[in-house]
Design a protein around this motif. Structure first.
Motif, mmCIF file in Angstrom:
data_model
loop_
_atom_site.group_PDB
_atom_site.id
_atom_site.type_symbol
_atom_site.label_atom_id
_atom_site.label_comp_id
_atom_site.label_asym_id
_atom_site.label_seq_id
_atom_site.Cartn_x
_atom_site.Cartn_y
_atom_site.Cartn_z
ATOM 1 N N VAL A 17 -82.592 2.892 6.634
ATOM 2 C CA VAL A 17 -81.280 2.758 6.971
ATOM 3 C C VAL A 17 -81.186 1.068 7.779
ATOM 4 O O VAL A 17 -81.829 1.015 8.673
ATOM 5 C CB VAL A 17 -80.427 3.611 7.848
ATOM 6 C CG1 VAL A 17 -79.057 3.447 8.047
ATOM 7 C CG2 VAL A 17 -80.803 5.113 7.383
ATOM 8 N N THR A 18 -80.277 0.385 7.257
ATOM 9 C CA THR A 18 -79.911 -0.887 7.808
ATOM 10 C C THR A 18 -79.095 -0.914 9.018
ATOM 11 O O THR A 18 -78.306 0.294 9.210
ATOM 12 C CB THR A 18 -79.431 -1.984 6.877
ATOM 13 O OG1 THR A 18 -78.299 -1.702 6.515
ATOM 14 C CG2 THR A 18 -80.216 -2.087 5.585
ATOM 15 N N SER A 32 -76.497 -2.204 9.345
ATOM 16 C CA SER A 32 -74.983 -2.267 8.892
ATOM 17 C C SER A 32 -74.716 -0.956 7.986
ATOM 18 O O SER A 32 -73.525 -0.937 7.210
ATOM 19 C CB SER A 32 -74.940 -3.573 7.961
ATOM 20 O OG SER A 32 -75.811 -3.681 6.997
ATOM 21 N N PRO A 68 -87.966 -10.878 13.739
ATOM 22 C CA PRO A 68 -87.311 -9.946 14.971
ATOM 23 C C PRO A 68 -86.299 -8.917 14.329
ATOM 24 O O PRO A 68 -86.082 -8.878 13.274
ATOM 25 C CB PRO A 68 -86.770 -11.145 15.723
ATOM 26 C CG PRO A 68 -86.061 -12.001 14.897
ATOM 27 C CD PRO A 68 -87.313 -11.991 13.633
ATOM 28 N N MET A 69 -85.834 -8.241 15.154
ATOM 29 C CA MET A 69 -84.743 -7.056 14.907
ATOM 30 C C MET A 69 -83.471 -7.634 14.567
ATOM 31 O O MET A 69 -83.270 -8.686 15.006
ATOM 32 C CB MET A 69 -84.761 -6.051 16.057
ATOM 33 C CG MET A 69 -85.888 -5.227 16.405
ATOM 34 S SD MET A 69 -85.333 -3.967 17.798
ATOM 35 C CE MET A 69 -84.250 -2.933 17.106
ATOM 36 N N PHE A 70 -82.698 -6.990 13.601
ATOM 37 C CA PHE A 70 -81.412 -7.595 13.304
ATOM 38 C C PHE A 70 -81.510 -8.715 12.230
ATOM 39 O O PHE A 70 -80.636 -9.504 12.283
ATOM 40 C CB PHE A 70 -80.514 -7.827 14.494
ATOM 41 C CG PHE A 70 -80.548 -6.546 15.339
ATOM 42 C CD1 PHE A 70 -79.636 -5.664 15.115
ATOM 43 C CD2 PHE A 70 -81.235 -6.650 16.674
ATOM 44 C CE1 PHE A 70 -79.585 -4.264 16.202
ATOM 45 C CE2 PHE A 70 -80.973 -5.724 17.559
ATOM 46 C CZ PHE A 70 -80.279 -4.320 17.468
ATOM 47 N N ALA A 71 -82.734 -9.185 11.703
ATOM 48 C CA ALA A 71 -82.902 -10.145 10.937
ATOM 49 C C ALA A 71 -82.518 -9.928 9.536
ATOM 50 O O ALA A 71 -82.560 -10.955 8.761
ATOM 51 C CB ALA A 71 -84.220 -10.882 11.350
ATOM 52 N N GLY A 72 -82.618 -8.904 9.280
ATOM 53 C CA GLY A 72 -82.084 -8.437 7.807
ATOM 54 C C GLY A 72 -83.485 -8.065 6.820
ATOM 55 O O GLY A 72 -83.456 -7.871 5.887
ATOM 56 N N LYS A 73 -84.447 -7.679 7.731
ATOM 57 C CA LYS A 73 -85.923 -7.158 6.884
ATOM 58 C C LYS A 73 -85.490 -6.122 6.105
ATOM 59 O O LYS A 73 -85.989 -5.795 4.935
ATOM 60 C CB LYS A 73 -86.862 -6.883 7.920
ATOM 61 C CG LYS A 73 -87.187 -7.926 9.070
ATOM 62 C CD LYS A 73 -88.126 -7.350 9.987
ATOM 63 C CE LYS A 73 -88.046 -6.263 10.848
ATOM 64 N NZ LYS A 73 -86.805 -6.552 11.899
ATOM 65 N N THR A 74 -84.657 -5.083 6.500
ATOM 66 C CA THR A 74 -84.513 -3.633 5.894
ATOM 67 C C THR A 74 -83.538 -4.136 4.581
ATOM 68 O O THR A 74 -83.754 -3.471 3.612
ATOM 69 C CB THR A 74 -84.089 -2.511 6.687
ATOM 70 O OG1 THR A 74 -84.802 -2.460 7.723
ATOM 71 C CG2 THR A 74 -83.888 -1.434 5.816
ATOM 72 N N THR A 75 -82.510 -4.911 5.074
ATOM 73 C CA THR A 75 -81.776 -5.291 4.032
ATOM 74 C C THR A 75 -82.540 -5.958 2.812
ATOM 75 O O THR A 75 -82.360 -5.854 1.537
ATOM 76 C CB THR A 75 -80.674 -6.174 4.527
ATOM 77 O OG1 THR A 75 -79.900 -5.695 5.508
ATOM 78 C CG2 THR A 75 -79.510 -6.688 3.319
ATOM 79 N N ALA A 104 -79.211 -1.546 18.881
ATOM 80 C CA ALA A 104 -78.439 -2.359 19.792
ATOM 81 C C ALA A 104 -78.400 -1.863 21.403
ATOM 82 O O ALA A 104 -78.015 -2.527 22.207
ATOM 83 C CB ALA A 104 -77.320 -2.829 19.395
HETATM 84 N N1 LIG Z 1 -76.880 -7.173 17.385
HETATM 85 C C1 LIG Z 1 -76.611 -6.619 16.329
HETATM 86 N N2 LIG Z 1 -76.335 -5.235 16.505
HETATM 87 C C2 LIG Z 1 -75.865 -4.631 15.219
HETATM 88 N N3 LIG Z 1 -76.243 -4.802 14.085
HETATM 89 C C3 LIG Z 1 -76.481 -6.253 13.875
HETATM 90 C C4 LIG Z 1 -76.746 -7.233 15.079
HETATM 91 N N4 LIG Z 1 -76.984 -8.043 14.380
HETATM 92 C C5 LIG Z 1 -76.818 -7.994 12.919
HETATM 93 N N5 LIG Z 1 -76.644 -6.727 12.859
HETATM 94 C C6 LIG Z 1 -76.420 -6.389 11.586
HETATM 95 O O1 LIG Z 1 -77.657 -5.863 10.824
HETATM 96 C C7 LIG Z 1 -77.800 -6.476 9.630
HETATM 97 C C8 LIG Z 1 -79.246 -6.613 9.288
HETATM 98 O O2 LIG Z 1 -79.920 -5.210 9.606
HETATM 99 P P1 LIG Z 1 -81.493 -4.840 8.880
HETATM 100 O O3 LIG Z 1 -81.486 -5.308 7.540
HETATM 101 O O4 LIG Z 1 -81.355 -3.443 9.305
HETATM 102 O O5 LIG Z 1 -82.274 -5.751 10.024
HETATM 103 P P2 LIG Z 1 -83.578 -5.434 10.614
HETATM 104 O O6 LIG Z 1 -84.489 -4.590 9.390
HETATM 105 O O7 LIG Z 1 -84.305 -6.855 10.423
HETATM 106 O O8 LIG Z 1 -83.586 -5.015 11.990
HETATM 107 C C9 LIG Z 1 -76.903 -7.600 9.507
HETATM 108 O O9 LIG Z 1 -77.013 -7.979 8.501
HETATM 109 C C10 LIG Z 1 -75.925 -7.334 10.260
HETATM 110 O O10 LIG Z 1 -74.996 -6.778 9.594
#
Ligand SMILES: Nc1ncnc2c1ncn2[C@@H]1O[C@H](COP(=O)(O)OP(=O)(O)O)[C@@H](O)[C@H]1O
Ligand SMILES: Cc1cn([C@H]2C[C@H](O)[C@@H](COP(=O)(O)O)O2)c(=O)[nH]c1=O
Length: 215
Positions: free
Chosen positions: A50-51, A53, A10-17, A168
């Motif tokens: 861009v992640t 974070s 899901p979103m915010f799980a750390g995929k891009t990181t 968010a």
């Molecule tokens: N609800 C949130 N709103 C904004 N940033 C968040 C939230 N939850 C987590 N994060 C940050 O987002 C990072 C993961 O970002 P990212 O790798 O871009 O995730 P994804 O690609 O899965 O959406 C986490 O390590 C945390 O720092």
């Protein structure tokens, strides 16, 4: 012969990181890496992945992966060893293009994207890549409303179309329990229940979410 590796969740799980970590690992090993994302994703940048974070790497923003060869030119494309793909749910022709990159062009292809949309339905072609892949990593984040892992993405904005680019402002990561409760609110509001008292669906869902936050 190349290989196919999927990072989903899901979103915010750390995929891009995780994708950027793999890009940097490959670069440390001296491999030639190219990063691609869907041109639909204009959220934080048009030419960078861009992640949430703030970590970022330069990328090519394309409608489909198959356009990469034309963008780089034949010689430069041939030299590429690793192709990292973000926002894969938005890319057209994903299965055909990833398979060709791995099996015809010999690339290691790392694909990151959503495991489902806000309704927990199939989104683009990433699930169709699973049977073709070498590895699949499913990531979880943290539920916005409790300590449980997040499995799903709750939409808090009013739109009901499948595609809505946002962060968010429009989405929250949720566990199964909070998805169940809050998605029911979203559906009720979208169906017009309580619309007279709450003309703004977004406000109604936001109210429910605020209630959960305070609980
Ligand atoms: N609800 C949130 N709103 C904004 N940033 C968040 C939230 N939850 C987590 N994060 C940050 O987002 C990072 C993961 O970002 P990212 O790798 O871009 O995730 P994804 O690609 O899965 O959406 C986490 O390590 C945390 O720092
Ligand atoms: C759930 C869901 C998401 N989207 C959009 C919102 C974001 O722009 C991306 C996902 O980005 P992330 O890197 O995973 O944070 O997808 C959408 O259009 N529809 C949805 O249902």
């Amino acid at each position: 012969m190349g290989s196919i590796h999927i990072i989903m969740g899901p979103m915010f799980a750390g995929k891009t990181t995780a994708l950027i970590d793999r890009v940097e690992d490959a670069q440390r090993l001296g491999q030639a890496v190219v990063v691609v994302k869907s041109a639909v994703d204009t959220r934080y940048s048009v030419d960078q992945v861009v992640t949430h974070s703030g970590r970022r790497v330069p990328c090519f923003a394309l409608q489909r992966l198959g356009q990469l060869r034309g963008r780089l030119g034949e010689e430069a494309y041939r030299a590429v060893q690793v192709v990292a793909v973000d926002e894969a749910q938005f890319l057209e022709g994903l299965v055909d293009d990833v398979r060709a990159a791995a099996e015809e062009d010999g690339k290691t292809v790392i694909v990151a994207g959503l495991n489902g949309d806000f309704r927990r339905q199939r989104f683009g072609q990433i699930l169709d890549l699973v049977p073709l892949s070498d590895t699949v990593k499913k990531l979880r984040g943290r539920c916005k409303f409790c300590e449980q892992p997040s499995l799903f993405t709750l939409r808090i904005a009013a739109s009901t179309q499948q595609q809505l680019v946002g962060g968010a402002d429009a989405y929250a990561p949720v566990c199964r329990e909070h998805y169940h409760d809050l998605e029911a609110v979203r559906r009720a509001v979208a169906a017009g229940v309580g619309a007279a008292e709450h003309p703004e669906p977004e406000a109604k869902v936001a109210q429910a979410i605020a209630g959960v936050s305070q609980a």
